[in-house]
Design a protein around this motif. Structure first.
Motif, PDB file in Angstrom:
ATOM      1  N   ASP B 254       0.589  -1.151  -0.352  1.00  6.82           N
ATOM      2  CA  ASP B 254       0.128  -0.046  -0.182  1.00  6.82           C
ATOM      3  C   ASP B 254       1.024   1.343   0.246  1.00  6.82           C
ATOM      4  O   ASP B 254       0.306   2.609   0.523  1.00  6.82           O
ATOM      5  N   SER B 286       2.019   0.653   9.980  1.00 10.08           N
ATOM      6  CA  SER B 286       0.820   1.134   9.120  1.00 10.08           C
ATOM      7  C   SER B 286       0.429   2.237   9.706  1.00 10.08           C
ATOM      8  O   SER B 286       0.332   3.863   8.958  1.00 10.08           O
ATOM      9  N   ASN B 287       0.772   2.415  11.419  1.00  5.74           N
ATOM     10  CA  ASN B 287       0.729   3.671  11.547  1.00  5.74           C
ATOM     11  C   ASN B 287       1.681   5.014  11.735  1.00  5.74           C
ATOM     12  O   ASN B 287       1.353   5.900  11.170  1.00  5.74           O
ATOM     13  N   LYS B 290       1.541   6.392   8.301  1.00  2.00           N
ATOM     14  CA  LYS B 290       0.331   6.996   8.005  1.00  2.00           C
ATOM     15  C   LYS B 290       0.263   8.653   8.042  1.00  2.00           C
ATOM     16  O   LYS B 290       0.123   9.597   8.101  1.00  2.00           O
ATOM     17  N   ARG B 293       2.425  10.687   6.529  1.00  2.00           N
ATOM     18  CA  ARG B 293       2.213  10.844   4.987  1.00  2.00           C
ATOM     19  C   ARG B 293       2.909  12.184   4.569  1.00  2.00           C
ATOM     20  O   ARG B 293       2.875  12.312   3.426  1.00  2.00           O
ATOM     21  N   PHE B 344      -6.727  11.853   8.489  1.00  2.00           N
ATOM     22  CA  PHE B 344      -6.130  10.506   8.506  1.00  2.00           C
ATOM     23  C   PHE B 344      -7.209   9.512   8.518  1.00  2.00           C
ATOM     24  O   PHE B 344      -7.603   9.593   9.963  1.00  2.00           O
ATOM     25  N   GLU B 345      -7.443   8.700   7.551  1.00  2.00           N
ATOM     26  CA  GLU B 345      -8.420   7.993   7.808  1.00  2.00           C
ATOM     27  C   GLU B 345      -7.870   6.436   8.945  1.00  2.00           C
ATOM     28  O   GLU B 345      -6.758   6.401   9.522  1.00  2.00           O
ATOM     29  N   GLY B 346      -8.880   5.908   9.120  1.00  2.00           N
ATOM     30  CA  GLY B 346      -9.251   5.091   9.982  1.00  2.00           C
ATOM     31  C   GLY B 346     -10.199   5.063  10.948  1.00  2.00           C
ATOM     32  O   GLY B 346     -11.325   5.839  11.644  1.00  2.00           O
TER      33      GLY B 346
END
Lengths: 150, 387
Positions: B254, B286-287, B290, B293, B344-346
């Motif tokens: 990703d 992945s945090n 993220k 970014r 930030f999505e989630g």
């Protein structure tokens, strides 16, 4: 479409029935679908009993089976089906909301042919149902004795 | 001979607990003890007289000792002393010459002393035995209570686990269906009313769809989370470095065109559930990905801070947007988020998952950060399954 197999959809929720039929209809697969709204009706259809006593003796080309059903639940139907010498050849696809490993495991142990979790997203749902319909009712050669439209 | 006053263990325990509550019944019990003493001595005396009458000789002392032993065995110290005194008087009166008189000849004093000493010894032994028995019975009762409590709790736990499972199942099946209908029919509405809907209506429909899909994601995450605590862990030796590599492989898919400077230290061999540890690593890394970014030069470091005996502390450090330490206590809560969804999505389940996994490994997880100054997530692991 030629040579379209009959689909028996076992689903108690009318909204799910409508969405599934809509998805199948987009690819003209809907007119050979028989809907059973509970487990008892599904068994009646399979054994040509009750209101299905007059139907032709052919088996459906595929059974799309929800697991949570009134009266007789999906796993019970699956169990009876796979224990019956005449009906065990019918391909069964579990089409369910349940992502529970237990359900999946039991279904496969009982000999299910495919296990599909209904996606929440409509496009994904339509895709999943369409592909199921196309594969089992068109591409797949059903076992002898299945109903199909020639 | 010892018929009266003898009780089995549980009667005695009950008697004791009653005695503790009602001092009056304690006195009654004592009286019964003294009664027993008198009865035993009387019986011994009767038997001795009878035997003497039948010309058996020198049996009296043994019979009186028997009476004393029986009394002290069953009734305790006070009645035993009474039995000794009574025995001596009876012996003196009926068997020591001059018979039928309480006078004692000087030459008989040693035998009295020996009798008294022997009787005291017997009493002392039986008193000791009584104390041991009482302690044992107490311990047994306590153990019984603890066991019953344990059985009750484990039954309750099992029931609540079953309930939880049914609950999760019901969420999985019943909650997702109406959601699917919402999304489905909203989509069909959009399709059938494409020409007639204005811009605003289309936007509303889009929002309904977005909300339905988000709720679907939340349900899935919550279910995965609850499954995590129900699932059985398989503890075995694991190579933590390999776990990190596997997690990286999962995440790289990703990453697209992101430029990230990775720094991965060497990590020890450890013990734990491999797939759970990998899931924890995937979430932490992945945090980090993220929240870096917005950085043109993202840096992520994974390493081992300390290793002591049965404990190891690993960390994942990034130079991302960080967070305010005053909200640090909220980090690991289910569905807790410290950043707006637009930025930030989630779903806010990732760190809760990490915490649950680390707790199941007998460890702790914590974080240090500064706003816009990056964040470091630490977690400790104990050696689960090393035995």
């Amino acid at each position: 479409m030629e040579n379209l197999g009959r689909i028996l959809l076992v689903e108690d929720d009318p909204k799910d029935v409508e969405l599934t039929l809509t998805a199948l209809d987009e690819y003209n697969l809907a007119n050979e679908v028989v809907v059973a709204s509970d487990g008892e009706q599904a068994l009646d259809y399979l054994y040509c009993r009750g209101k299905f006593a007059e139907r032709g003796p052919e088996n459906p080309a595929v059974l799309l089976l929800d697991l949570k059903l009134p009266k007789v639940d999906g796993l019970e139907i699956l169990k009876q089906l796979k224990a019956d010498g005449k009906l065990r050849m019918i391909p069964v696809v579990v089409l369910t909301s349940s992502r529970e490993e237990r359900d999946m495991l039991t279904s496969y142990q009982l000999g299910v042919n495919a296990y599909v979790v209904k996606p929440v997203d409509f496009h994904e749902f339509v895709n999943a149902v369409r592909e199921l319909g196309v594969f089992w009712a068109v591409i797949n050669e059903p076992p002898p004795g299945s109903a199909s439209k020639h | 001979m010892s018929g009266e006053g003898f009780m089995n263990g549980s009667d005695r325990a009950a008697g004791r607990s009653i005695a503790r509550r009602f001092p009056g019944s304690l006195q009654l019990k004592n009286l019964r003890g003294y009664g027993l003493a008198i009865l035993c001595v009387a019986a011994a005396l009767g038997a001795a007289l009878l035997l003497r009458h039948s010309n058996f000789r020198d049996i009296a002392v043994s019979l009186f000792l028997f009476a004393v032993a029986t009394t002290s065995w069953n009734a305790g110290r006070g009645p035993a002393v009474l039995a000794v005194l009574l025995s001596q008087i009876c012996f003196d009166y009926f068997f020591l010459p001059p018979i039928y008189s309480l006078n004692i000849d000087k030459s008989d004093i040693p035998s009295f002393v020996i009798f008294a000493s022997f009787a005291s010894l017997v009493s002392w032994f039986s008193a000791k035995r009584r104390r041991v028995e009482r302690d044992l019975l107490g311990a047994r009762d306590e153990l019984k209570t603890v066991n019953q409590e344990l059985a009750r709790r484990s039954a309750a736990l099992e029931a609540s686990n079953k309930e939880l499972e049914a609950f999760a199942y019901s969420i999985s099946h019943d909650l997702r269906a109406p959601l699917r209908h919402m999304a489905g029919f909203a989509e069909l509405l959009r399709k059938s009313g494409e020409a007639s809907l204005n811009e605003k209506s289309r936007r509303y429909l889009a929002m309904i769809l977005e909300a339905a899909n988000r709720m679907g994601a939340l349900i899935d995450d919550l279910l995965a989370f609850s499954r995590l605590s129900r699932a059985e862990a398989h503890y075995a030796p694991v190579d933590l470095e390999q776990v990190v590599q596997e997690a990286m492989t999962e995440i790289r898919q990703d990453l697209n065109e992101r430029r990230i400077a990775w720094k991965i230290d060497s990590l020890p061999q450890w013990y734990g559930d491999r797939s759970m540890l990998r899931l924890a690593m995937v979430n932490l890394i992945s945090n980090a990905v993220k929240f870096t970014r917005t950085r043109p030069d993202a840096e992520i470091e994974i390493g081992c801070r300390e290793r002591q005996g049965d404990r190891v502390v690993l960390f994942v450090r990034d130079n991302g947007v960080g967070f305010d330490m005053k909200y640090a206590h909220k980090l690991f809560g289910v569905f807790q988020r410290l950043h707006p969804q637009e930025a930030f999505e989630g779903t806010g389940i990732g760190l809760a998952t990490v915490q649950r996994i680390i707790h199941r490994h007998g460890g702790q997880v914590w974080a240090e950060s500064k706003i816009e100054g990056g964040a470091t997530f630490y977690f400790s692991l104990s050696k689960m399954g090393s035995n």
